[in-house]
Scaffold this motif. Sequence first.
Motif, PDB file in Angstrom:
ATOM      1  N   GLU A  10       0.799  -1.232   0.000  1.00  0.00           N
ATOM      2  CA  GLU A  10       0.000   0.000   0.000  1.00  0.00           C
ATOM      3  C   GLU A  10       0.832   1.283   0.000  1.00  0.00           C
ATOM      4  O   GLU A  10       0.667   2.155  -0.856  1.00  0.00           O
ATOM      5  CB  GLU A  10      -0.944  -0.013   1.207  1.00  0.00           C
ATOM      6  N   GLU A  11       1.739   1.428   0.968  1.00  0.00           N
ATOM      7  CA  GLU A  11       2.518   2.665   1.043  1.00  0.00           C
ATOM      8  C   GLU A  11       3.466   2.810  -0.142  1.00  0.00           C
ATOM      9  O   GLU A  11       3.666   3.923  -0.657  1.00  0.00           O
ATOM     10  CB  GLU A  11       3.306   2.719   2.352  1.00  0.00           C
ATOM     11  N   GLY A  12       4.043   1.697  -0.569  1.00  0.00           N
ATOM     12  CA  GLY A  12       4.944   1.738  -1.727  1.00  0.00           C
ATOM     13  C   GLY A  12       4.215   2.140  -2.993  1.00  0.00           C
ATOM     14  O   GLY A  12       4.738   2.911  -3.808  1.00  0.00           O
ATOM     15  N   ILE A  13       3.006   1.619  -3.177  1.00  0.00           N
ATOM     16  CA  ILE A  13       2.201   1.989  -4.350  1.00  0.00           C
ATOM     17  C   ILE A  13       1.926   3.487  -4.344  1.00  0.00           C
ATOM     18  O   ILE A  13       2.055   4.172  -5.366  1.00  0.00           O
ATOM     19  CB  ILE A  13       0.873   1.195  -4.359  1.00  0.00           C
ATOM     20  N   ALA A  14       1.532   4.013  -3.178  1.00  0.00           N
ATOM     21  CA  ALA A  14       1.215   5.443  -3.064  1.00  0.00           C
ATOM     22  C   ALA A  14       2.431   6.308  -3.370  1.00  0.00           C
ATOM     23  O   ALA A  14       2.335   7.317  -4.083  1.00  0.00           O
ATOM     24  CB  ALA A  14       0.679   5.740  -1.668  1.00  0.00           C
TER      25      ALA A  14
END
Length: 392
Positions: A86-90
Amino acid sequence: MRFFSIFFLCFFLQTVTSQNKFVPDDTPYKTALENAKKQGKPLFVMLYADWCPHCNQMKKEVFSDPAVMDFLNKNYVCAWKNVEKEEGIALKDQYNTKSLPTFLFIDPNNETLLYALKGESKKADFMTEANYALNPGMQLPYLEKEFLADPGNSTKFFAYLNTLKKGKDRTDLSIPTHIYLNTQSDTQLVSELNWRVIANGVTDINSREFQYVLKHQKDFAAVASQSRIDRKIESIVNESLRPYVDNLDTINYYKQREIVKSIRLQKTDSIVFKLDLTLAERTEKWQNYKKVTLADTEKLAWNDASFLKDIGQTYLKHITDTESLKKSIGWVKRSLELNDSYDGNLLLARLYNKIKDKKSAIQYARDAKVICTEMTWSTKDVDALLAELGTK
């Protein structure tokens, strides 16, 4: 005793290996950001994926070194983010990241990108760049401000561009490139320096600069070379069309194709021809494939023996009408004129067999077997075809 010695040796080696193996921590991005603010340090973020070999090599060769980690932890707050979570995608989306690994050096107060790197590098090179990222005079905000204050200054432009491209793909360089080139008249574009700008930063096929190159190729060839001009034309055509082929986006492909075809150069027509066929193959639109090849094979692939055979193989597998198959036979015969080969003769035999011309099929199958025997290759495939044809 020997068993225990081996056991302890293996245990020792495993311990050393595990100590030297870098395992990213999973500190939440917002936490790392707040910590960086409190400590008055920039934020360092590595964007990676578990399947990425270059990411894994950086972990193994660079970040497993205690000296590297000591430097990073002294000068930065660090975060390591998997782009499939999630955070990496964002973060990947926020900073328009297209390559892995990517290293972001961020001002935690406003999340401004200070510096960025992409790809695998040696330890010494990475450390050099990580030091540069701490220097305000080498950071992107300063270089951008200097450039925008004097956009026609080539020295300031290249200082900004060369730092920007360390962490960005070429398509991301187009805005500063066009800002600089807008300060140059049409005649000023024809210089060795401005050719370098166009070659490295122009990606829009409709841009003034690229259209000017198309119309004045001889002038640009005098300051660069015709081969460099050709490579630029080919690359910009590929960049305009290839993403649509890769994504099977036929609607936008054919819209952009019309723009490319308006260039009316054989080198660009050849690229479009190959991309048309690739898209037809990937979408299994065999009537489209046939239409394109019947129209342009002799014009655009006539001297490419390998490509002619590839087209013939596709016809063998997917085209059924006799007249079209006869055309493909002519193309494969042309490939044999260019380069007589076992696979070309065998392909011709199979194509003739498909249109039920048994006599010609036998002739080319026997020619294929002669080549195969002379080269001491296995004759299994050609023997199977000859048996199917009722002969040996």
